[in-house]
Design a protein around this motif. Structure first.
Motif, PDB file in Angstrom:
ATOM      1  N   GLU A  38      20.856 -28.715 -27.284  1.00 20.26           N
ATOM      2  CA  GLU A  38      21.728 -28.670 -26.118  1.00 20.26           C
ATOM      3  C   GLU A  38      21.186 -27.743 -25.036  1.00 20.26           C
ATOM      4  O   GLU A  38      21.543 -27.870 -23.866  1.00 20.26           O
ATOM      5  CB  GLU A  38      23.132 -28.217 -26.533  1.00 20.26           C
ATOM      6  CG  GLU A  38      23.849 -29.215 -27.435  1.00 20.26           C
ATOM      7  CD  GLU A  38      25.229 -28.734 -27.830  1.00 20.26           C
ATOM      8  OE1 GLU A  38      25.578 -27.588 -27.440  1.00 20.26           O
ATOM      9  OE2 GLU A  38      25.946 -29.469 -28.512  1.00 20.26           O
ATOM     10  N   ARG A  39      20.319 -26.816 -25.414  1.00 15.03           N
ATOM     11  CA  ARG A  39      19.775 -25.868 -24.437  1.00 15.03           C
ATOM     12  C   ARG A  39      18.593 -26.454 -23.661  1.00 15.03           C
ATOM     13  O   ARG A  39      18.240 -25.935 -22.606  1.00 15.03           O
ATOM     14  CB  ARG A  39      19.343 -24.576 -25.141  1.00 15.03           C
ATOM     15  CG  ARG A  39      20.484 -23.849 -25.847  1.00 15.03           C
ATOM     16  CD  ARG A  39      20.012 -22.551 -26.456  1.00 15.03           C
ATOM     17  NE  ARG A  39      19.513 -21.641 -25.431  1.00 15.03           N
ATOM     18  CZ  ARG A  39      18.864 -20.508 -25.702  1.00 15.03           C
ATOM     19  NH1 ARG A  39      18.620 -20.178 -26.962  1.00 15.03           N
ATOM     20  NH2 ARG A  39      18.441 -19.727 -24.720  1.00 15.03           N
ATOM     21  N   ILE A  40      17.976 -27.499 -24.194  1.00 12.36           N
ATOM     22  CA  ILE A  40      16.849 -28.118 -23.478  1.00 12.36           C
ATOM     23  C   ILE A  40      17.443 -29.172 -22.545  1.00 12.36           C
ATOM     24  O   ILE A  40      17.331 -30.383 -22.769  1.00 12.36           O
ATOM     25  CB  ILE A  40      15.827 -28.719 -24.459  1.00 12.36           C
ATOM     26  CG1 ILE A  40      15.473 -27.711 -25.551  1.00 12.36           C
ATOM     27  CG2 ILE A  40      14.548 -29.120 -23.712  1.00 12.36           C
ATOM     28  CD1 ILE A  40      14.512 -28.238 -26.586  1.00 12.36           C
ATOM     29  N   VAL A  41      18.059 -28.703 -21.485  1.00 15.24           N
ATOM     30  CA  VAL A  41      18.877 -29.570 -20.636  1.00 15.24           C
ATOM     31  C   VAL A  41      18.041 -30.533 -19.800  1.00 15.24           C
ATOM     32  O   VAL A  41      18.546 -31.562 -19.341  1.00 15.24           O
ATOM     33  CB  VAL A  41      19.779 -28.722 -19.715  1.00 15.24           C
ATOM     34  CG1 VAL A  41      20.810 -27.966 -20.536  1.00 15.24           C
ATOM     35  CG2 VAL A  41      18.947 -27.744 -18.879  1.00 15.24           C
ATOM     36  N   TYR A  42      16.783 -30.202 -19.579  1.00 14.53           N
ATOM     37  CA  TYR A  42      15.935 -31.056 -18.749  1.00 14.53           C
ATOM     38  C   TYR A  42      14.938 -31.864 -19.582  1.00 14.53           C
ATOM     39  O   TYR A  42      13.910 -32.310 -19.060  1.00 14.53           O
ATOM     40  CB  TYR A  42      15.179 -30.212 -17.718  1.00 14.53           C
ATOM     41  CG  TYR A  42      16.084 -29.552 -16.703  1.00 14.53           C
ATOM     42  CD1 TYR A  42      16.965 -30.303 -15.934  1.00 14.53           C
ATOM     43  CD2 TYR A  42      16.066 -28.171 -16.521  1.00 14.53           C
ATOM     44  CE1 TYR A  42      17.805 -29.704 -15.009  1.00 14.53           C
ATOM     45  CE2 TYR A  42      16.900 -27.559 -15.595  1.00 14.53           C
ATOM     46  CZ  TYR A  42      17.767 -28.327 -14.846  1.00 14.53           C
ATOM     47  OH  TYR A  42      18.596 -27.740 -13.932  1.00 14.53           O
ATOM     48  N   LEU A  43      15.245 -32.046 -20.869  1.00 11.39           N
ATOM     49  CA  LEU A  43      14.319 -32.783 -21.731  1.00 11.39           C
ATOM     50  C   LEU A  43      14.073 -34.195 -21.213  1.00 11.39           C
ATOM     51  O   LEU A  43      12.926 -34.655 -21.155  1.00 11.39           O
ATOM     52  CB  LEU A  43      14.867 -32.842 -23.160  1.00 11.39           C
ATOM     53  CG  LEU A  43      14.018 -33.639 -24.157  1.00 11.39           C
ATOM     54  CD1 LEU A  43      12.654 -32.993 -24.333  1.00 11.39           C
ATOM     55  CD2 LEU A  43      14.724 -33.757 -25.505  1.00 11.39           C
ATOM     56  N   ASN A  44      15.135 -34.888 -20.833  1.00 10.16           N
ATOM     57  CA  ASN A  44      14.967 -36.254 -20.339  1.00 10.16           C
ATOM     58  C   ASN A  44      14.075 -36.304 -19.106  1.00 10.16           C
ATOM     59  O   ASN A  44      13.259 -37.219 -18.950  1.00 10.16           O
ATOM     60  CB  ASN A  44      16.334 -36.865 -20.006  1.00 10.16           C
ATOM     61  CG  ASN A  44      17.041 -37.386 -21.242  1.00 10.16           C
ATOM     62  OD1 ASN A  44      16.583 -37.172 -22.362  1.00 10.16           O
ATOM     63  ND2 ASN A  44      18.158 -38.060 -21.047  1.00 10.16           N
ATOM     64  N   VAL A  45      14.223 -35.307 -18.247  1.00 15.29           N
ATOM     65  CA  VAL A  45      13.394 -35.274 -17.036  1.00 15.29           C
ATOM     66  C   VAL A  45      11.927 -35.070 -17.403  1.00 15.29           C
ATOM     67  O   VAL A  45      11.035 -35.763 -16.898  1.00 15.29           O
ATOM     68  CB  VAL A  45      13.867 -34.158 -16.081  1.00 15.29           C
ATOM     69  CG1 VAL A  45      12.941 -34.067 -14.873  1.00 15.29           C
ATOM     70  CG2 VAL A  45      15.299 -34.413 -15.632  1.00 15.29           C
TER      71      VAL A  45
END
Length: 332
Positions: free
Chosen positions: A252-259
């Motif tokens: 949940e902390r890797i909020v920009y993973l999709n980007v």
């Protein structure tokens, strides 16, 4: 099918991978408790270390750029597999899988996925060997996937929808209503029935196959050697189960993973299209020169993108947490 490895190396490698799968099964069978953070950390390091040793062997003994291609492919597949973990978390929550059973579910689901991916890899290698225009298809698909991934919002357990395979299994299989520990079968209503774990395993397996539709074209953008593609996928998947238990709570902390992943997929998609154009003897598009993108450049771009994505995500998460804490204090 393109491969620089001899049939003997293929046989030995497949035997070694099957041995690792069997070894993993023995470990699971002997484990009587839910996987702890300590267990997961030890096994993640073990599998990453194995991948590192395998890469070292390729650097020392394999011809050409096999070592660099494996590292680039492994890092790409492993990072794309992290996105799978979001789906795994959702599936486990949606089906309320008991803790001790999660390890077994992931193992069986990932083994099934490895077998199906092997079929996809061989089919992809054969398609590339037969027709160079497949590069255009793979490249365009990766760019499309990158855009779609970048536009996706956060996943939620309520978003999970059973696919046609799962719905079909529910109709034809004798399924019990409740779990029976980590068992796949149980006795209910006077007869032997399958537990819901069977459906969960099918969900994990089909989710992995769906993700393979993105990741396999991506690695073919880095190497056309089927041996490298297969081994990079295998090592990435082997460490995925342990990674689930290690960083499941940190995702949940890797909020920009999709980007970050979308940037990587777009880069590889463009690289594939450029290579296809070079293969058609097109080196320029008007005034724009189409450069050759080497494997080391690709590896540097992928690692750099993952690093920036992780750092920026953690900074953003930390900032949001501090703001939330300030709001709570203000409300009090």
């Amino acid at each position: 099918m393109v491969s620089v490895m001899s049939p003997v190396v293929w046989v030995l490698t497949i035997a070694g991978l099957l041995g690792l799968v069997a070894f993993d099964l023995v470990v699971i069978a002997r484990r009587k408790h839910a996987v702890t953070i300590k267990d997961a950390t030890r096994w993640v390091l073990f599998y990453v270390g194995l991948a590192g040793l395998f890469a070292l062997g390729l650097f020392l003994f394999a011809p050409g750029q096999s070592g660099s291609e494996f590292v680039a492919g492994y890092v790409t597949e492993y990072s794309l597999s992290v996105d799978n973990l979001f789906v795994f978390v959702i599936i486990m929550a949606r089906f309320a899988v008991p803790g001790p059973a999660q390890d077994k579910v992931l193992y069986v689901g990932i083994v099934v996925s490895m077998l199906l991916r092997a079929v996809f890899i061989l089919a992809g290698a054969a398609a590339i060997s037969a027709a160079s225009w497949v590069f255009y298809v793979f490249g365009a698909f990766l760019v499309y996937t990158a855009v779609r991934l970048a536009l996706e919002g956060e996943s939620d357990p309520d978003d999970f929808k059973e696919n046609a395979v799962l719905r079909g299994l529910r109709r034809i299989l004798p399924l019990a209503q409740d779990y029976d520990g980590a068992r796949l079968t149980t006795r209910a209503n006077g007869r032997r029935q399958l537990t819901p774990l069977v459906i969960v395993i099918a969900a994990i397996g089909t989710a992995n196959v769906i993700f393979a539709l993105d990741s396999i074209p991506a690695i073919f953008g880095l190497t056309q050697d089927a041996y490298i593609v297969l081994t990079a996928n295998a090592f990435a998947l082997m460490g995925l189960r342990q990674l689930y238990f290690l960083i499941g709570g940190l995702l949940e902390r890797i909020v920009y993973l999709n980007v970050g992943l979308s940037v990587i997929l777009a880069f590889i998609g463009v690289k594939l299209i450029v290579e296809a154009l070079h293969g058609s003897h097109i080196d320029d598009l008007g005034a724009i020169h189409l450069p050759h993108i080497g494997i080391l450049t690709s590896l540097g771009f992928i690692v750099g993108t993952l690093f920036v994505t992780t750092v920026v995500s953690l900074v953003k998460s930390s900032y949001d947490s501090r703001r939330a804490a300030v709001r709570v204090k203000a409300d009090d």
